[in-house]
Write a protein that holds these residues in place. Structure first.
Motif, short mmCIF file in Angstrom:
data_model
loop_
_atom_site.label_atom_id
_atom_site.label_comp_id
_atom_site.label_asym_id
_atom_site.label_seq_id
_atom_site.Cartn_x
_atom_site.Cartn_y
_atom_site.Cartn_z
N GLY A 91 -14.05 -6.79 -5.14
CA GLY A 91 -15.23 -5.91 -5.27
C GLY A 91 -16.16 -6.32 -6.39
O GLY A 91 -17.22 -5.72 -6.54
N GLU A 97 -5.21 -0.65 -3.78
CA GLU A 97 -5.91 0.57 -3.40
C GLU A 97 -5.13 1.78 -3.90
O GLU A 97 -3.91 1.75 -3.93
CB GLU A 97 -6.04 0.63 -1.88
CG GLU A 97 -7.02 -0.37 -1.32
CD GLU A 97 -7.20 -0.19 0.18
OE1 GLU A 97 -6.42 0.55 0.79
OE2 GLU A 97 -8.11 -0.81 0.73
N PRO A 98 -5.81 2.87 -4.23
CA PRO A 98 -7.25 3.08 -4.08
C PRO A 98 -8.08 2.62 -5.26
O PRO A 98 -9.30 2.62 -5.17
CB PRO A 98 -7.34 4.59 -3.91
CG PRO A 98 -6.21 5.11 -4.72
CD PRO A 98 -5.11 4.11 -4.59
N ALA A 99 -7.46 2.28 -6.40
CA ALA A 99 -8.29 1.88 -7.54
C ALA A 99 -9.00 0.57 -7.27
O ALA A 99 -10.16 0.37 -7.65
CB ALA A 99 -7.42 1.77 -8.79
N LEU A 135 -9.28 -3.12 -4.47
CA LEU A 135 -9.39 -3.47 -3.05
C LEU A 135 -8.25 -4.35 -2.58
O LEU A 135 -8.31 -4.93 -1.51
CB LEU A 135 -10.72 -4.16 -2.79
CG LEU A 135 -11.96 -3.29 -2.98
CD1 LEU A 135 -13.22 -4.13 -2.76
CD2 LEU A 135 -11.94 -2.11 -2.03
N HIS A 169 0.84 -1.20 0.00
CA HIS A 169 0.00 0.00 0.00
C HIS A 169 0.87 1.24 0.00
O HIS A 169 1.90 1.30 0.67
CB HIS A 169 -0.91 0.02 1.23
CG HIS A 169 -2.03 -0.95 1.11
ND1 HIS A 169 -2.94 -1.16 2.11
CD2 HIS A 169 -2.40 -1.76 0.10
CE1 HIS A 169 -3.81 -2.07 1.73
NE2 HIS A 169 -3.51 -2.46 0.52
N GLY A 170 0.43 2.19 -0.74
CA GLY A 170 1.17 3.45 -0.80
C GLY A 170 2.18 3.48 -1.92
O GLY A 170 2.59 4.56 -2.34
N VAL A 223 2.44 3.71 -5.11
CA VAL A 223 1.69 4.02 -6.32
C VAL A 223 2.54 4.88 -7.24
O VAL A 223 3.49 5.52 -6.80
CB VAL A 223 0.37 4.74 -5.99
CG1 VAL A 223 -0.57 3.83 -5.27
CG2 VAL A 223 0.64 5.98 -5.15
N GLY A 224 2.18 4.87 -8.48
CA GLY A 224 2.96 5.65 -9.43
C GLY A 224 4.32 5.05 -9.68
O GLY A 224 5.25 5.74 -10.08
N VAL A 225 4.46 3.75 -9.42
CA VAL A 225 5.74 3.08 -9.66
C VAL A 225 5.52 1.96 -10.66
O VAL A 225 4.40 1.48 -10.86
CB VAL A 225 6.32 2.50 -8.34
CG1 VAL A 225 6.67 3.62 -7.39
CG2 VAL A 225 5.34 1.54 -7.69
#
Lengths: 767, 194
Positions: free
Chosen positions: B84, B154-156, B158, B52-53, B55-57
């Motif tokens: 989901g 997350e966040p896109a 689950l 988590h966290g 992102v953008g990698v």
């Protein structure tokens, strides 16, 4: 003639509810102006122990649907899973009692929540777009449905994935919806009848997503901005004509809405790797065009759910690629600051009011209170109001009541400063308040606007420092000061300072000690230079003990000198001592303000640490974003500490027990403390009155020990850029204040007949 | 007094000896596969694809490309209890691809087309975008490249999809190539509870 009067009455009937709404209602998504800013003032800058008072709570079906508030009523969507009914509920804002509930049989399966959007209400009608894109107009008073539309049946629009996410926009006589169907892109509907006023064709079948329509004036033309999956559009508010389309692909779903910026720019951000784009809309002879200013990938910056809020010519939003960090961006796209290493908000919502940002942690439901600014992340308080996860629903504020929700409940909390202030907000005169001196009165001659609207019966005031106030003491006798002299100044003479002048103290003989640069200078009670000696490091504070020893506070250490300036020893407490910005004495102990530790540390006379004052509060210390902590000790040994981030002066026992406190934020009332963090400095007069110095703008005031404002000593004698102006008071009640820019000491004396001339306690150690 | 062993005694000893040898072999095998040195596993809190966290990698595909096996022993696993069941699953679709006539991204994310998308439950013909879909991973096709794991994070998403080492496929290299290549030290050997 009858027709004319009828028209006037019709216009009044239509506009009065709308006009009534703007004052402090929150009638729709993002508030009355769709900017996510409430114009309410007088809100709490710090919350009671345990958090803001909870006024009421109501259970909800899971979702993110926000409330709209109008005329003391709260409107919101909800769903009954067992009943399979969609609801539009109306509660009394004051106690949460349900006034009516509109029900419609509807099967809606959970799809990352059920309800998502806020109604729009003008007091007469309430409009809501339900999760399955049926649009309802209800009587706001009774909840009776008046008319309805279906996006599927009337406009051939699909229900977007995760159900409807669009919030309707109300205008004085119409309601605006982006429909994104085969038959229309956007429509304007008559509020009263639902009849179509105009529709925008949609030949390319741009589908709707979760974005909401935003009003804007661009290139002199009022228009409605909206974002489809194929890019933002601008529609002429007058006739629904499509003015421009900025072709750009967005992905999956678009939750944020277009944001109009100065210079005809538009900012649009979204999730699902869509990134952000800023473009300029140009009006040319042939029509409108758009030009990209910058276009970011999501690796650069984007916001997943919420539209940024604009404040002080900057944008503030929670960014995804910065791990849910609140981010301040300028209009050129530069990231000014983030909440990195201080807070993460996931996809939590935010609302701006009174310079305060209420912001939720999306994963935990923790509500944080920030003083919003363009310099840094500045938190004032926090409270566990909701519980996580997925606390993403927007908030609503009205009448000092903040309505917010998580996945299971809606909560209304009180964030008004106090009931009396709330009363003042509604026009009760200042004389009724009683919080400050009942004999205080405003000098309207010197108060000038425009600027923040004052409370009822108060003049408006431009900024924080230009309102002068003619005070009176509680006992009716005047407290006045006059400027006596100026000591020192910038220069290289022995009695001058070259770069810095930071700390002041007086001794029993009323001699003045000043530290700065890397020296200490001593002046006679008449302001004549007597002597000076060097210090190892630049001095930030100075104090004179009863035995004549001089203590100089520096970075990481305290130097002790005898009265002649001979160095006795140096205290270094490398484990804990940071920047020492104040020193005083209690019994055999020495109290030291440690700005880096954000507390007052207590040592014995040998420099052995005994304990701390102020570390056990909820903020784990005093809030000193200006890197300066100051305090003074009265004759009873009580420690008066300036807590600028909390806008108050706190009184502690020497053992660290909080005894009392006074002060509150107020940018207009001189009795309050304005700006981000005031007061910065504190001293005590001989009879125990509290002298404080403020920054931005620099001002010196005197309060009674209980917090009643007695005098504004000075507010125009200092360079406007002064801050952290140390204050010292001698046995004659003369107030010495440092002008930290001009590097001089300004001295004020009580005028004859004033109440501040009684001998008594003072900052110097009692014998 | 010594008695001569009978044929029965000899056979009995032989059977017991064979049994002991067999048990020893099994024990040796088990100890090799899940002994004190343990088995390789992936720490989802460290793996950049699931952490988590992060992102953008870029997606890390070391599990797919460095395993000594022709098809890596690592597979993506979807936790259906957490899924989901989205109409537009960011692990199934390449969400930045062009939108087709149904409003769906036109390309899939998995380079080996290893994810199956199946509508489940009650289907509302007026509202196809809010039907539920089940996403299952074909382990014969999946090579553990991690793209779907990153897409579901997350966040896109689950974070219902994660990478796991299949113990029945892993050959327990003493010096695992994936562990050596893993940039986050998420590939670790852990004792196995027996």
């Amino acid at each position: 003639m009858r027709i004319t009067w009828f028209r006037i009455l019709a216009v009044v009937a239509v506009t009065v509810p709308t006009l009534a709404a703007w004052a402090d209602d929150w009638p729709q998504f993002r508030g009355p102006r769709r900017d996510n800013i409430s114009r309410e003032a007088g809100l709490l800058r710090t919350w009671p122990e345990g958090g803001p008072k909870v006024l009421w709570t109501t259970e909800l079906c899971q979702g993110y649907a926000a409330a709209a508030i109008h005329g003391g009523r709260v409107y919101f969507e909800d769903y009954g899973r067992e009943e399979r009914e969609w609801y539009l509920r109306c509660l009394d804002l004051s106690d949460g009692k349900e006034l009516w509930r509109f029900r419609e049989s509807k099967t809606i399966r959970v799809n990352h929540g059920i309800t998502r959007t806020a109604p729009a209400v003008d007091g007469r009608y309430v409009f809501a777009l339900d999760p399955k894109c049926d649009f309802h107009c209800l009587d706001a008073q009774t909840g009776k449905e008046l008319w309805r539309k279906s996006f599927l049946d009337d406009y051939g629009a699909p229900i977007p994935p995760w159900n409807n996410g669009q919030n309707p926009l109300i205008e004085p006589d119409r309601v605006i919806l982006g429909v994104g169907g085969e038959a229309a892109l956007m429509v304007a509907l008559d509020k009263a009848t639902g009849n179509e006023i105009w529709r925008t064709p949609n030949p390319d079948k741009w589908p709707l997503s979760h974005s909401s329509v935003m009003p804007a004036e661009i290139a002199g033309v009022k228009q409605y901005l909206w974002c489809t999956l194929f890019g933002p559009v601008g529609v002429d508010a007058a006739d629904g004509k499509l003015l421009w389309h900025h072709a750009r692909k967005f992905n999956v779903a678009i939750a944020p809405s277009p944001l109009a910026l100065p210079d005809d720019r538009v900012f649009m951000t979204s999730g699902y790797d869509a990134g952000s784009v800023m473009f300029r809309v140009k009006k040319e002879e042939t029509g409108f065009t758009t030009e990209t200013v910058f276009d970011w990938t999501s690796e650069q910056w984007n916001s997943e759910v919420h539209t940024p809020v604009i404040f002080q010519n900057h944008m503030f939003a929670v960014g995804r690629t910065k791990r849910g960090l609140l981010t301040c961006l300028d209009f050129d796209g530069n990231i000014v600051w983030t909440s990195a290493e201080q807070a993460e908000f996931d996809l939590g919502s935010y609302l701006l009011a009174d310079g305060l940002l209420f912001i939720l942690e999306g994963k935990t439901g923790m509500l944080r209170l920030l003083e919003l600014n363009t310099q840094e992340y500045r938190e004032l308080d926090r409270a566990q109001v909701l519980s996580g996860d997925n606390v993403w629903g927007p908030m609503a504020l009205s009448d000092g009541k903040l309505v917010l929700r998580d996945m299971r409940k809606m909560v209304c909390i009180s964030v008004a400063n106090d009931p009396q202030r709330a009363a003042a907000d509604h026009g009760v005169g200042r004389g009724d308040l009683g919080r400050t001196s009942p004999t205080a009165h405003w000098s309207e001659a010197v108060a000038h606007g425009p600027g923040n609207p004052g409370w009822g019966g108060r003049p408006a005031c431009q900024g924080y420092a230009t309102c002068l106030w003619t005070p009176s003491a509680a006992d009716g006798s005047d407290v006045r000061y006059r400027k006596l002299r100026v000591i020192g100044g910038r220069g290289s003479e022995p009695g001058q300072f070259r770069d810095e002048l930071r700390g002041l103290a007086t001794d029993r003989a009323d001699c003045l000690y000043a530290v700065g640069d890397s020296k200490l200078a001593v002046f006679s009670p008449e302001g004549e230079f007597l002597r000076a000696w060097p210090t190892e490091r630049p001095g930030y504070s100075v104090a004179v003990a009863a035995d004549g020893k001089v203590y100089v506070g520096e970075q990481g250490q305290i130097e002790r000198f005898d009265a002649a300036g001979r160095l006795l020893d140096t205290w270094k407490d490398s484990d804990r001592l940071g920047l020492v910005t104040a020193i005083a004495f209690v019994g055999d102990d020495v109290l030291v303000a440690d700005t880096q530790g954000r507390c007052v540390r207590r040592y014995d006379r040998h420099g052995h640490w005994l304990g701390d004052i102020g570390k056990d509060n909820r903020m784990k210390g005093f809030l000193v974003p200006n890197r300066h902590l100051d305090f003074a000790v009265d004759s009873r040994g009580a420690v008066h500490i300036a807590n600028p981030g909390m806008h108050r002066v706190e009184r502690y026992s020497s053992e660290g027990e909080l005894l009392s406190r006074f002060g509150h934020f107020d940018g207009t009332d001189p009795a309050g403390f304005p700006g981000c963090c005031n007061p910065t400095n504190v001293a005590l007069t001989p009879q125990g009155n509290v002298v404080v110095a403020e920054k931005a703008g620099p001002r010196v005031k005197v309060y009674a020990p209980e917090g009643e404002l007695l005098a504004v000593v000075a507010d125009r004698d200092f360079d406007p850029n002064c801050k952290n102006m140390d204050v010292a008071v001698d046995s004659r009640g003369r107030i010495h204040v440092i002008d930290t820019v001009r590097l001089q000491v300004v001295v004020y004396e009580p005028e004859a007949g004033g109440t501040s001339t009684q001998p008594g306690t003072r900052a110097e150690e009692p014998t | 007094m010594n008695e001569k062993p009978t044929r029965r005694d000899v056979l009995g000893h032989a059977v017991r000896g064979a049994a002991l040898m067999g048990m020893g072999g099994v024990a040796a095998y088990v100890s090799r596969r899940a002994g004190p040195e343990g088995a390789w596993r992936i720490d989802v809190e460290r793996c950049v694809n699931s952490r988590h966290g992060a992102v953008g990698v870029a997606v890390c595909d070391k599990c797919a490309t460095t395993c000594v096996l022709p098809l890596s022993a690592v597979r993506a696993v979807n936790d259906h209890a957490k899924c989901g069941r989205c109409y537009i699953c960011p692990a199934y679709f390449e969400i930045t691809s062009a939108i087709d006539e149904r409003g769906l991204p036109s390309q899939k994310l998995c380079p080996r087309d290893a994810i199956r998308r199946t509508p489940i439950g009650e289907v509302d013909p007026r509202d196809p975008a809010n039907n539920y879909y089940e996403y299952t991973i074909d382990e014969k096709l999946c090579n553990g490249c991690g793209k779907c794991v990153m897409g579901c994070k997350e966040p896109a998403g689950l974070s219902s999809i994660r990478l796991e080492v299949r113990y029945d496929l892993c050959v327990r290299c003493n010096r695992c190539a994936i562990a050596v290549a893993c940039p986050d030290e998420a590939y670790e050997r852990r004792p196995v509870q027996t």
